[in-house]
Design a protein around this motif. Structure first.
Motif, PDB file in Angstrom:
ATOM      1  N   ALA A   9       0.826  -1.209   0.000  1.00 27.87           N
ATOM      2  CA  ALA A   9       0.000   0.000   0.000  1.00 27.87           C
ATOM      3  C   ALA A   9       0.859   1.258   0.000  1.00 27.87           C
ATOM      4  CB  ALA A   9      -0.938   0.010   1.206  1.00 27.87           C
ATOM      5  N   GLY A  10       2.009   1.191   0.657  1.00 29.73           N
ATOM      6  CA  GLY A  10       2.861   2.377   0.742  1.00 29.73           C
ATOM      7  C   GLY A  10       3.787   2.565  -0.428  1.00 29.73           C
ATOM      8  N   ALA A  11       4.302   1.461  -0.986  1.00 28.54           N
ATOM      9  CA  ALA A  11       5.331   1.573  -2.030  1.00 28.54           C
ATOM     10  C   ALA A  11       4.914   0.978  -3.355  1.00 28.54           C
ATOM     11  CB  ALA A  11       6.624   0.902  -1.549  1.00 28.54           C
TER      12      ALA A  11
ATOM     13  N   SER B 258       5.523   7.510  -9.860  1.00 26.97           N
ATOM     14  CA  SER B 258       6.701   7.555  -8.989  1.00 26.97           C
ATOM     15  C   SER B 258       6.357   7.326  -7.527  1.00 26.97           C
ATOM     16  CB  SER B 258       7.405   8.908  -9.142  1.00 26.97           C
ATOM     17  OG  SER B 258       6.520   9.969  -8.788  1.00 26.97           O
ATOM     18  N   ALA B 259       5.069   7.413  -7.181  1.00 25.27           N
ATOM     19  CA  ALA B 259       4.665   7.256  -5.784  1.00 25.27           C
ATOM     20  C   ALA B 259       3.188   6.922  -5.722  1.00 25.27           C
ATOM     21  CB  ALA B 259       4.949   8.536  -4.990  1.00 25.27           C
ATOM     22  N   SER B 260       2.753   6.410  -4.589  1.00 21.09           N
ATOM     23  CA  SER B 260       1.329   6.181  -4.357  1.00 21.09           C
ATOM     24  C   SER B 260       0.681   7.476  -3.881  1.00 21.09           C
ATOM     25  CB  SER B 260       1.142   5.076  -3.313  1.00 21.09           C
ATOM     26  OG  SER B 260       1.756   5.451  -2.096  1.00 21.09           O
ATOM     27  N   GLY B 261      -0.653   7.464  -3.803  1.00 28.81           N
ATOM     28  CA  GLY B 261      -1.374   8.608  -3.262  1.00 28.81           C
ATOM     29  C   GLY B 261      -1.935   9.574  -4.282  1.00 28.81           C
ATOM     30  N   ALA B 262      -1.669   9.348  -5.575  1.00 28.71           N
ATOM     31  CA  ALA B 262      -2.190  10.251  -6.606  1.00 28.71           C
ATOM     32  C   ALA B 262      -3.637   9.901  -6.937  1.00 28.71           C
ATOM     33  CB  ALA B 262      -1.331  10.178  -7.861  1.00 28.71           C
ATOM     34  N   SER B 263      -4.357  10.856  -7.508  1.00 28.82           N
ATOM     35  CA  SER B 263      -5.695  10.619  -8.053  1.00 28.82           C
ATOM     36  C   SER B 263      -5.619  10.817  -9.560  1.00 28.82           C
ATOM     37  CB  SER B 263      -6.730  11.576  -7.459  1.00 28.82           C
ATOM     38  OG  SER B 263      -6.889  11.348  -6.078  1.00 28.82           O
ATOM     39  N   ALA B 264      -6.144   9.838 -10.323  1.00 28.82           N
ATOM     40  CA  ALA B 264      -6.028   9.900 -11.780  1.00 28.82           C
ATOM     41  C   ALA B 264      -7.154   9.104 -12.407  1.00 28.82           C
ATOM     42  CB  ALA B 264      -4.669   9.365 -12.228  1.00 28.82           C
TER      43      ALA B 264
ATOM     44  N   PRO C 218     -12.110   5.791 -11.769  1.00 27.02           N
ATOM     45  CA  PRO C 218     -10.930   6.602 -11.449  1.00 27.02           C
ATOM     46  C   PRO C 218     -10.258   6.112 -10.178  1.00 27.02           C
ATOM     47  CG  PRO C 218     -12.927   7.774 -10.825  1.00 27.02           C
ATOM     48  CD  PRO C 218     -13.374   6.534 -11.543  1.00 27.02           C
ATOM     49  N   PHE C 219      -8.979   6.425 -10.028  1.00 31.26           N
ATOM     50  CA  PHE C 219      -8.247   6.122  -8.807  1.00 31.26           C
ATOM     51  C   PHE C 219      -8.241   7.371  -7.927  1.00 31.26           C
ATOM     52  CE2 PHE C 219      -6.710   2.865 -11.620  1.00 31.26           C
ATOM     53  CZ  PHE C 219      -6.449   1.783 -10.795  1.00 31.26           C
ATOM     54  N   GLU C 220      -8.679   7.224  -6.691  1.00 29.08           N
ATOM     55  CA  GLU C 220      -8.668   8.321  -5.736  1.00 29.08           C
ATOM     56  C   GLU C 220      -7.659   7.990  -4.629  1.00 29.08           C
ATOM     57  OE1 GLU C 220     -10.246  11.082  -6.083  1.00 29.08           O
ATOM     58  OE2 GLU C 220     -11.598  10.564  -7.741  1.00 29.08           O
ATOM     59  N   ASN C 221      -6.658   8.840  -4.486  1.00 33.09           N
ATOM     60  CA  ASN C 221      -5.609   8.601  -3.479  1.00 33.09           C
ATOM     61  C   ASN C 221      -5.112   7.153  -3.582  1.00 33.09           C
ATOM     62  OD1 ASN C 221      -6.058  11.244  -2.344  1.00 33.09           O
ATOM     63  ND2 ASN C 221      -7.857  10.392  -1.324  1.00 33.09           N
ATOM     64  N   ALA C 222      -4.649   6.786  -4.758  1.00 25.49           N
ATOM     65  CA  ALA C 222      -4.318   5.394  -5.080  1.00 25.49           C
ATOM     66  C   ALA C 222      -3.401   4.778  -4.038  1.00 25.49           C
ATOM     67  CB  ALA C 222      -3.663   5.330  -6.460  1.00 25.49           C
ATOM     68  N   ASP C 223      -3.749   3.539  -3.629  1.00 27.31           N
ATOM     69  CA  ASP C 223      -2.952   2.841  -2.625  1.00 27.31           C
ATOM     70  C   ASP C 223      -1.562   2.491  -3.131  1.00 27.31           C
ATOM     71  OD1 ASP C 223      -4.981   2.917  -0.772  1.00 27.31           O
ATOM     72  OD2 ASP C 223      -5.782   0.966  -1.331  1.00 27.31           O
ATOM     73  N   GLY C 224      -1.426   2.253  -4.436  1.00 33.44           N
ATOM     74  CA  GLY C 224      -0.139   1.872  -5.006  1.00 33.44           C
ATOM     75  C   GLY C 224       0.295   2.836  -6.082  1.00 33.44           C
TER      76      GLY C 224
ATOM     77  N   PRO D  81       0.523  13.508  -4.734  1.00 36.31           N
ATOM     78  CA  PRO D  81       0.890  13.063  -3.389  1.00 36.31           C
ATOM     79  C   PRO D  81       1.938  13.992  -2.777  1.00 36.31           C
ATOM     80  CG  PRO D  81       2.055  11.758  -5.013  1.00 36.31           C
ATOM     81  CD  PRO D  81       1.153  12.685  -5.785  1.00 36.31           C
ATOM     82  N   PRO D  82       2.044  14.014  -1.460  1.00 36.74           N
ATOM     83  CA  PRO D  82       3.037  14.882  -0.813  1.00 36.74           C
ATOM     84  C   PRO D  82       4.454  14.341  -0.999  1.00 36.74           C
ATOM     85  CG  PRO D  82       1.925  13.535   0.819  1.00 36.74           C
ATOM     86  CD  PRO D  82       1.227  13.275  -0.471  1.00 36.74           C
ATOM     87  N   ILE D  83       5.417  15.259  -1.077  1.00 37.81           N
ATOM     88  CA  ILE D  83       6.825  14.858  -1.158  1.00 37.81           C
ATOM     89  C   ILE D  83       7.623  15.446   0.002  1.00 37.81           C
ATOM     90  CG2 ILE D  83       6.824  14.543  -3.648  1.00 37.81           C
ATOM     91  CD1 ILE D  83       8.131  17.320  -3.888  1.00 37.81           C
ATOM     92  N   GLY D  84       6.927  16.091   0.961  1.00 34.75           N
ATOM     93  CA  GLY D  84       7.597  16.700   2.107  1.00 34.75           C
ATOM     94  C   GLY D  84       7.705  18.198   1.961  1.00 34.75           C
ATOM     95  N   GLY D  85       7.842  18.869   3.071  1.00 35.28           N
ATOM     96  CA  GLY D  85       7.976  20.325   3.040  1.00 35.28           C
ATOM     97  C   GLY D  85       6.755  21.037   2.504  1.00 35.28           C
TER      98      GLY D  85
END
Length: 493
Positions: A104-106, A407-413, A443-449, A474-478
């Protein structure tokens, strides 16, 4: 108000096990706590349910059985106590995450790591089966991955419906989940995980159809374990095969490990299951030829007696090993994409993020196109409706799936289809957002992967222009948000 028998933070159970942190509740509604054995000064996990008594008997009996098997890939069981108003099992604390949390995270795992995890689980199950017992609870939530890399299986909980075969079939499900991020629940158990990608008949897509880069041998092994038409190897034999593949993965021989070596110690050798499947398909093909030839021979004789009789339409249905009455459809094939077939759609921005899109179709998931880093808000800083990649297949094509590696999870597309590309201008991109209204699948909302698979294409329609449309980063920090599109793969019949 506290329920009778409910635990409290800091409480010491059985004058020995102090509750330090409530971790979660498992799928059976039991509380999982991190605790400390105050006698041996070591961390423990406490799985607690209330009330105890008869209602907890199954949990306690399973713990007693599990405590009899000691293996490096099994969570150790230390204690099982029934206090009447509550009951609890004390087991080894694993400092890490479940396979479900890791994926789910990576996102889905690389083939070598997925093979290693499946090998560890199978080794543990072989030890369980050697005692005549069944685990009965193998799924991504009970496969634990320690921060030190150790893989252990927890929480045995077999009932009367569980068998050695259901354990082995579930290992196939774990391997499928590790490779794809989806769980083939109809074949290997019930969970709330994302279901496997399926065709209109309900058959699951092979891992290689869901994502790129899965070696053929691993794809065959996974599908064989999930195929109810095929006999399963013993856990001992499967462990030996995965050990071979795991060693090959470590040595980077992923493409040259040879055929599956399922062998039986009873008769000296057994044909690999994938080979049996291919032979069965060959026999089915020969039957088609034979039946067709027989039909035309009979028809020719009939026409010789009556030249005016109209020819009949031959029926070429045959019985397959799975009981289906028709030959299976051909497997989807990749549709090659080149740099001139993709471009960035950005109707609302300064159009300074258009470069690098060719890396999304270069066959290398280590390269890709990425957005700028947006401040404060995941919706492109509230500056845009979104951004996307337009795919031009250059001619209308039948499509079965589009897979996108981010490149990361958590996007919506979402994936949209439209009539044309009006041109790489702000006005053209604005027209695309108005005219691309045919959504493919959900659609994917806050995609797990990080791997998104779109497979909701109509089988009787063709498509030329597709738009991967990203609406949330998704967040990348800061307090910044960003996403990269690493690879886009399109498949068709």
């Amino acid at each position: 108000m506290m329920a009778f028998g409910a635990p409290t933070l800091g409480e010491i159970l059985a004058e020995r096990y102090q509750l330090a942190e409530h971790v979660n509740n498992d799928s059976a509604g039991r509380q999982v706590w991190r605790g400390v054995d105050v006698v041996l000064r070591r961390p423990v996990a406490v799985v607690l349910r209330y009330p105890g008594g008869d209602s907890a008997m199954e949990m306690l009996q399973a713990a007693v059985r599990a405590s009899r098997v000691v293996h490096s890939n099994l969570v150790g069981v230390y204690d099982a106590i029934d206090e009447g108003q509550r009951a609890y099992v004390v087991r080894e604390w694993v400092d890490g995450d479940s396979l479900r949390e890791v994926v789910a995270g990576a996102g889905p795992l690389d083939p070598a790591r997925a093979t290693m995890i499946a090998h560890s689980v199978t080794s543990a199950i072989a030890a369980v089966h050697a005692t005549g017992m069944v685990h009965g609870n193998i799924h991504p939530g009970t496969v634990m991955i320690g921060h030190d890399g150790r893989v252990v299986l927890a929480d045995a909980r077999a009932d009367s419906s569980d068998t050695i075969d259901t354990d082995i079939r579930a290992i196939g499900g774990v391997l499928y989940f590790a490779l794809t991020g989806h769980w083939p629940q109809h074949e290997a158990g019930r969970t709330a995980l994302p279901d496997a990608v399926r065709d209109v008949s309900g058959a699951i897509a092979a891992p290689r159809q869901v994502r790129s880069g899965v070696p053929a041998y691993l794809d065959d092994l996974t599908m064989d374990l999930l195929d109810p038409r095929l006999a399963l190897p013993s856990s001992e034999v499967l462990s030996a095969e995965l050990s071979r593949l795991d060693a090959a993965a470590e040595e980077q021989y992923l493409d040259s490990v040879g055929p599956l070596r399922f062998s039986s110690s009873d008769d000296g050798g057994e044909m690999p299951q994938s080979s049996r499947r291919k032979i069965a398909a060959g026999v089915a093909g020969l039957l088609v030829i034979a039946i067709t030839g027989l039909f035309f021979g009979i028809n020719a004789l009939a026409n010789g007696d009556n030249d005016e009789a109209p020819p009949a339409t031959p029926q070429t249905q045959v019985s397959t090993p799975g009981g289906s009455e028709s030959t299976p459809p051909p497997q989807p094939q990749p549709i090659a994409l080149t740099a001139d077939q993709v471009r960035i759609v950005d109707a609302d921005g300064a159009r300074d993020e258009l470069d690098g899109v060719e890396a999304t179709v270069d066959g290398d998931s280590n390269t890709g196109w990425k957005t700028d880093a947006y401040d404060r808000n995941p919706n492109f800083g509230n500056l845009k409706r979104g951004m996307g990649v337009l795919i031009d297949l250059q001619e209308p094509r039948s499509i079965t799936s589009v897979q996108v590696e981010l490149s990361a999870s958590g996007a919506s597309a979402e994936l949209l289809a439209g009539p044309a590309d009006p041109g790489a201008t702000r006005e053209g991109d604005d027209e695309i957002l108005d005219t691309f209204t045919d959504r493919i699948g959900e659609p994917f909302e806050n995609a797990d992967g990080a791997t998104l698979t779109f497979s909701g294409f109509a089988p009787d329609e063709t498509y030329q222009y597709l738009l991967l449309w990203i609406t949330k980063l998704p967040p990348i920090g800061g307090d910044k948000y960003q996403i990269g599109v690493q690879e886009i793969a399109v498949e068709g019949p």
